[in-house]
Design a protein around this motif. Sequence first.
Motif, PDB file in Angstrom:
ATOM      1  N   VAL A 180       0.837  -1.210   0.000  1.00 56.38           N
ATOM      2  CA  VAL A 180       0.000   0.000   0.000  1.00 56.38           C
ATOM      3  C   VAL A 180       0.867   1.253   0.000  1.00 56.38           C
ATOM      4  O   VAL A 180       0.634   2.185  -0.776  1.00 56.38           O
ATOM      5  CB  VAL A 180      -0.982  -0.010   1.194  1.00 56.38           C
ATOM      6  N   LEU A 181       1.883   1.283   0.857  1.00 54.93           N
ATOM      7  CA  LEU A 181       2.749   2.465   0.906  1.00 54.93           C
ATOM      8  C   LEU A 181       3.566   2.616  -0.376  1.00 54.93           C
ATOM      9  O   LEU A 181       3.827   3.741  -0.811  1.00 54.93           O
ATOM     10  CB  LEU A 181       3.663   2.419   2.129  1.00 54.93           C
ATOM     11  N   ALA A 182       3.948   1.507  -0.993  1.00 53.44           N
ATOM     12  CA  ALA A 182       4.684   1.589  -2.262  1.00 53.44           C
ATOM     13  C   ALA A 182       3.795   2.186  -3.356  1.00 53.44           C
ATOM     14  O   ALA A 182       4.249   2.972  -4.181  1.00 53.44           O
ATOM     15  CB  ALA A 182       5.190   0.209  -2.672  1.00 53.44           C
ATOM     16  N   GLN A 183       2.520   1.820  -3.352  1.00 58.22           N
ATOM     17  CA  GLN A 183       1.594   2.314  -4.374  1.00 58.22           C
ATOM     18  C   GLN A 183       1.118   3.733  -4.106  1.00 58.22           C
ATOM     19  O   GLN A 183       0.938   4.518  -5.036  1.00 58.22           O
ATOM     20  CB  GLN A 183       0.370   1.401  -4.460  1.00 58.22           C
ATOM     21  N   ARG A 184       0.890   4.068  -2.844  1.00 59.68           N
ATOM     22  CA  ARG A 184       0.233   5.334  -2.502  1.00 59.68           C
ATOM     23  C   ARG A 184       1.168   6.411  -1.974  1.00 59.68           C
ATOM     24  O   ARG A 184       0.776   7.559  -1.858  1.00 59.68           O
ATOM     25  CB  ARG A 184      -0.856   5.101  -1.446  1.00 59.68           C
ATOM     26  N   GLY A 185       2.372   6.039  -1.557  1.00 60.68           N
ATOM     27  CA  GLY A 185       3.273   7.031  -0.974  1.00 60.68           C
ATOM     28  C   GLY A 185       2.939   7.280   0.482  1.00 60.68           C
ATOM     29  O   GLY A 185       2.433   6.400   1.176  1.00 60.68           O
ATOM     30  N   GLU A 186       3.202   8.488   0.951  1.00 55.19           N
ATOM     31  CA  GLU A 186       2.976   8.831   2.355  1.00 55.19           C
ATOM     32  C   GLU A 186       1.480   8.858   2.674  1.00 55.19           C
ATOM     33  O   GLU A 186       0.703   9.446   1.930  1.00 55.19           O
ATOM     34  CB  GLU A 186       3.600  10.195   2.657  1.00 55.19           C
ATOM     35  N   LEU A 187       1.109   8.214   3.790  1.00 57.03           N
ATOM     36  CA  LEU A 187      -0.298   8.126   4.181  1.00 57.03           C
ATOM     37  C   LEU A 187      -0.450   8.344   5.676  1.00 57.03           C
ATOM     38  O   LEU A 187       0.419   7.974   6.465  1.00 57.03           O
ATOM     39  CB  LEU A 187      -0.870   6.745   3.847  1.00 57.03           C
ATOM     40  N   ARG A 188      -1.596   8.910   6.028  1.00 56.54           N
ATOM     41  CA  ARG A 188      -1.952   9.030   7.430  1.00 56.54           C
ATOM     42  C   ARG A 188      -2.400   7.657   7.940  1.00 56.54           C
ATOM     43  O   ARG A 188      -2.799   6.792   7.162  1.00 56.54           O
ATOM     44  CB  ARG A 188      -3.083  10.042   7.592  1.00 56.54           C
ATOM     45  N   PHE A 189      -2.330   7.495   9.262  1.00 63.24           N
ATOM     46  CA  PHE A 189      -2.716   6.224   9.863  1.00 63.24           C
ATOM     47  C   PHE A 189      -4.136   5.841   9.455  1.00 63.24           C
ATOM     48  O   PHE A 189      -4.394   4.691   9.087  1.00 63.24           O
ATOM     49  CB  PHE A 189      -2.607   6.303  11.397  1.00 63.24           C
ATOM     50  N   THR A 190      -5.057   6.796   9.498  1.00 58.82           N
ATOM     51  CA  THR A 190      -6.453   6.489   9.173  1.00 58.82           C
ATOM     52  C   THR A 190      -6.611   6.063   7.716  1.00 58.82           C
ATOM     53  O   THR A 190      -7.421   5.185   7.409  1.00 58.82           O
ATOM     54  CB  THR A 190      -7.377   7.689   9.465  1.00 58.82           C
ATOM     55  N   GLN A 191      -5.834   6.651   6.819  1.00 62.87           N
ATOM     56  CA  GLN A 191      -5.882   6.241   5.414  1.00 62.87           C
ATOM     57  C   GLN A 191      -5.360   4.821   5.260  1.00 62.87           C
ATOM     58  O   GLN A 191      -5.949   4.003   4.549  1.00 62.87           O
ATOM     59  CB  GLN A 191      -5.055   7.197   4.548  1.00 62.87           C
ATOM     60  N   LEU A 192      -4.243   4.526   5.922  1.00 65.13           N
ATOM     61  CA  LEU A 192      -3.690   3.172   5.884  1.00 65.13           C
ATOM     62  C   LEU A 192      -4.696   2.171   6.434  1.00 65.13           C
ATOM     63  O   LEU A 192      -4.895   1.099   5.861  1.00 65.13           O
ATOM     64  CB  LEU A 192      -2.421   3.099   6.737  1.00 65.13           C
ATOM     65  N   PHE A 193      -5.330   2.531   7.537  1.00 64.54           N
ATOM     66  CA  PHE A 193      -6.303   1.640   8.177  1.00 64.54           C
ATOM     67  C   PHE A 193      -7.440   1.300   7.215  1.00 64.54           C
ATOM     68  O   PHE A 193      -7.887   0.164   7.138  1.00 64.54           O
ATOM     69  CB  PHE A 193      -6.839   2.284   9.459  1.00 64.54           C
ATOM     70  N   ARG A 194      -7.889   2.287   6.444  1.00 59.18           N
ATOM     71  CA  ARG A 194      -8.964   2.041   5.473  1.00 59.18           C
ATOM     72  C   ARG A 194      -8.485   1.176   4.306  1.00 59.18           C
ATOM     73  O   ARG A 194      -9.246   0.374   3.783  1.00 59.18           O
ATOM     74  CB  ARG A 194      -9.509   3.363   4.925  1.00 59.18           C
ATOM     75  N   LEU A 195      -7.243   1.349   3.901  1.00 61.76           N
ATOM     76  CA  LEU A 195      -6.725   0.641   2.730  1.00 61.76           C
ATOM     77  C   LEU A 195      -6.259  -0.787   3.034  1.00 61.76           C
ATOM     78  O   LEU A 195      -6.235  -1.631   2.145  1.00 61.76           O
ATOM     79  CB  LEU A 195      -5.577   1.432   2.097  1.00 61.76           C
ATOM     80  N   VAL A 196      -5.869  -1.042   4.274  1.00 54.10           N
ATOM     81  CA  VAL A 196      -5.424  -2.384   4.667  1.00 54.10           C
ATOM     82  C   VAL A 196      -6.637  -3.098   5.254  1.00 54.10           C
ATOM     83  O   VAL A 196      -6.861  -3.126   6.456  1.00 54.10           O
ATOM     84  CB  VAL A 196      -4.246  -2.319   5.658  1.00 54.10           C
ATOM     85  N   ARG A 197      -7.427  -3.652   4.379  1.00 54.72           N
ATOM     86  CA  ARG A 197      -8.708  -4.247   4.774  1.00 54.72           C
ATOM     87  C   ARG A 197      -8.520  -5.456   5.680  1.00 54.72           C
ATOM     88  O   ARG A 197      -7.683  -6.307   5.424  1.00 54.72           O
ATOM     89  CB  ARG A 197      -9.495  -4.664   3.547  1.00 54.72           C
ATOM     90  N   GLY A 198      -9.322  -5.473   6.742  1.00 52.14           N
ATOM     91  CA  GLY A 198      -9.311  -6.610   7.657  1.00 52.14           C
ATOM     92  C   GLY A 198      -8.368  -6.467   8.834  1.00 52.14           C
ATOM     93  O   GLY A 198      -8.432  -7.258   9.769  1.00 52.14           O
TER      94      GLY A 198
END
Length: 132
Positions: free
Chosen positions: A42-60
Amino acid sequence: MRQTRRIAETPPPEECDPRVEALVNDLIGRVADKWTMIVLEVLAQRGELRFTQLFRLVRGVSQKMLTQTLRHMERDGMVTRTVHPVVPPRVEYRLTDLGASLGAAFCGVWIWAEDNLTRVEDARARFDDRQT
């Protein structure tokens, strides 16, 4: 230039640095953890992310597990954590060069899976048929 050693072709050196061996074992265990691999991706594809964004993108993933995964990755030098002094605090994560290179190293597993998906599925089906 350093040569890549194929596991089945060459035995490990007799005088293997125990620190290197410990790091390899630790990293294999960590990267084999699905959350680490997904966060890397996810970080490789999206770059810098907030915790809440990561939480939404890392399903489960649970918040607790994502926090633990990010802490391990930060300790190993795979991600950087930036806390912005605002109210409420804003925390962002991004891959380091070290994290990006680890993701690239394990990219071969994805390529192998794509190349061998049908063969593995067929082998599993044959095995399952023999078990019934």
